[in-house]
Motif scaffolding. Structure first.
Motif, short mmCIF file in Angstrom:
data_model
loop_
_atom_site.label_atom_id
_atom_site.label_comp_id
_atom_site.label_asym_id
_atom_site.label_seq_id
_atom_site.Cartn_x
_atom_site.Cartn_y
_atom_site.Cartn_z
N ALA A 36 70.89 75.54 83.37
CA ALA A 36 69.95 75.50 82.24
C ALA A 36 69.19 76.82 82.14
O ALA A 36 68.97 77.33 81.03
CB ALA A 36 68.99 74.33 82.40
N ARG A 37 68.79 77.40 83.28
CA ARG A 37 68.09 78.70 83.25
C ARG A 37 68.98 79.78 82.66
O ARG A 37 68.52 80.61 81.87
CB ARG A 37 67.65 79.11 84.67
N LYS A 38 70.25 79.78 83.03
CA LYS A 38 71.18 80.77 82.49
C LYS A 38 71.35 80.60 80.99
O LYS A 38 71.39 81.59 80.25
CB LYS A 38 72.54 80.69 83.20
N VAL A 70 76.09 84.62 66.83
CA VAL A 70 75.81 83.19 66.94
C VAL A 70 75.47 82.76 68.37
O VAL A 70 75.12 81.60 68.59
CB VAL A 70 77.01 82.35 66.43
N GLN A 71 75.53 83.66 69.32
CA GLN A 71 75.36 83.31 70.72
C GLN A 71 74.00 82.67 71.02
O GLN A 71 73.92 81.68 71.74
CB GLN A 71 75.52 84.58 71.57
N ARG A 72 72.94 83.22 70.49
CA ARG A 72 71.61 82.67 70.77
C ARG A 72 71.48 81.26 70.21
O ARG A 72 70.94 80.37 70.88
CB ARG A 72 70.53 83.57 70.19
N ARG A 73 71.95 81.04 69.00
CA ARG A 73 71.86 79.70 68.41
C ARG A 73 72.71 78.71 69.20
O ARG A 73 72.31 77.58 69.43
CB ARG A 73 72.30 79.73 66.94
N LEU A 74 73.89 79.16 69.60
CA LEU A 74 74.76 78.29 70.39
C LEU A 74 74.11 77.94 71.73
O LEU A 74 74.10 76.79 72.14
CB LEU A 74 76.12 78.97 70.62
N ALA A 75 73.55 78.93 72.40
CA ALA A 75 72.89 78.68 73.69
C ALA A 75 71.70 77.74 73.51
O ALA A 75 71.48 76.84 74.33
CB ALA A 75 72.45 79.99 74.33
N ALA A 76 70.95 77.91 72.43
CA ALA A 76 69.81 77.03 72.17
C ALA A 76 70.28 75.60 71.95
O ALA A 76 69.69 74.64 72.45
CB ALA A 76 69.01 77.52 70.97
N ALA A 77 71.37 75.45 71.19
CA ALA A 77 71.92 74.12 70.94
C ALA A 77 72.42 73.48 72.24
O ALA A 77 72.19 72.30 72.50
CB ALA A 77 73.04 74.19 69.91
N LEU A 78 73.08 74.27 73.09
CA LEU A 78 73.57 73.74 74.37
C LEU A 78 72.40 73.33 75.27
O LEU A 78 72.44 72.28 75.90
CB LEU A 78 74.42 74.79 75.10
N ALA A 123 69.55 72.32 74.36
CA ALA A 123 68.87 71.15 73.80
C ALA A 123 69.63 69.85 74.02
O ALA A 123 69.05 68.77 73.90
CB ALA A 123 68.63 71.37 72.31
N LEU A 124 70.91 69.93 74.34
CA LEU A 124 71.70 68.72 74.56
C LEU A 124 71.26 68.00 75.83
O LEU A 124 70.86 68.65 76.81
CB LEU A 124 73.19 69.07 74.71
N PRO A 125 71.37 66.68 75.85
CA PRO A 125 71.15 65.97 77.12
C PRO A 125 72.17 66.49 78.15
O PRO A 125 73.28 66.87 77.80
CB PRO A 125 71.43 64.50 76.77
N ALA A 126 71.77 66.52 79.39
CA ALA A 126 72.60 67.11 80.46
C ALA A 126 74.01 66.54 80.48
O ALA A 126 74.98 67.29 80.62
CB ALA A 126 71.93 66.93 81.81
N GLY A 127 74.17 65.24 80.33
CA GLY A 127 75.49 64.64 80.36
C GLY A 127 76.37 65.10 79.21
O GLY A 127 77.55 65.39 79.40
N HIS A 128 75.79 65.18 78.02
CA HIS A 128 76.55 65.66 76.86
C HIS A 128 76.94 67.12 77.04
O HIS A 128 78.05 67.53 76.72
CB HIS A 128 75.75 65.49 75.56
N LEU A 160 70.28 83.21 78.05
CA LEU A 160 71.19 83.59 76.98
C LEU A 160 70.51 83.42 75.62
O LEU A 160 70.66 84.26 74.73
CB LEU A 160 72.47 82.77 77.05
N VAL A 161 69.73 82.34 75.49
CA VAL A 161 68.99 82.13 74.24
C VAL A 161 68.02 83.28 74.01
O VAL A 161 67.93 83.83 72.91
CB VAL A 161 68.21 80.79 74.29
N ARG A 162 67.28 83.67 75.06
CA ARG A 162 66.27 84.72 74.92
C ARG A 162 66.88 86.11 74.71
O ARG A 162 66.39 86.88 73.90
CB ARG A 162 65.36 84.74 76.15
#
Length: 150
Positions: free
Chosen positions: A91-93, A122-130, A132-137, A97-99
């Motif tokens: 999650a930190r990584k 699109v990398q920052r948006r993708l990382a933010a979306a990832l 934000a997902l629940p850990a299992g998803h 990536l988002v930042r």
């Protein structure tokens, strides 16, 4: 453990004086701990997490409660801590990536600069979306995309 095998607590007690005896705890429980870790993190890091689990257990064997005859719950607890550590690092990584927009895994020197520029857009948006997902998803999605699993 068979009916004639000593309880885990007896093996751990003996291993305090004879460290090599602790290998019996590994032999008894490593396959089950590995299955647990694989289910939580996937096969790529399972061997490392299992090794870390048993190394930590070996180091902590002096504090093991010998009234607990079965060491499996203790080992599950140690493995769960390492799994949590692994997921927090992931999650930190992703948050980094988002930042920053920089993926430390991708090669910085690639000849496909057009593709790299499109991906970076699109990398920052993708990382933010990832993130934000629940850990299992997130685990499932990353296993499918990065792990190549179906």
């Amino acid at each position: 453990m068979s009916e004639t095998s000593p309880a885990d607590s007896a093996v751990i007690a003996r291993s305090r004086q004879e460290p090599e005896v602790f290998a019996e705890i590994f032999r008894r429980h490593a396959p089950e701990i590995k299955r647990f870790v694989v289910r939580r993190l996937g096969p790529d890091v399972a061997e490392d997490v299992v090794a870390e689990t048993f190394l930590a257990a070996f180091r902590q064997r002096g504090r093991y409660d010998l009234a607990r005859h079965n060491a499996l719950p203790w080992l599950y607890g140690i493995a769960t801590n390492f799994i949590g550590r692994h997921k927090r690092t992931e999650a930190r990584k992703l948050n980094m990536l988002v930042r920053t927009g920089v993926d430390p895994v991708t090669e910085p020197f690639t000849s496909r600069s057009d593709e790299r520029m499109s991906a970076q857009a699109v990398q920052r948006r993708l990382a933010a979306a990832l993130a934000a997902l629940p850990a299992g998803h997130r685990d499932v999605l990353l296993l499918v995309t990065w792990g190549g699993l179906s």
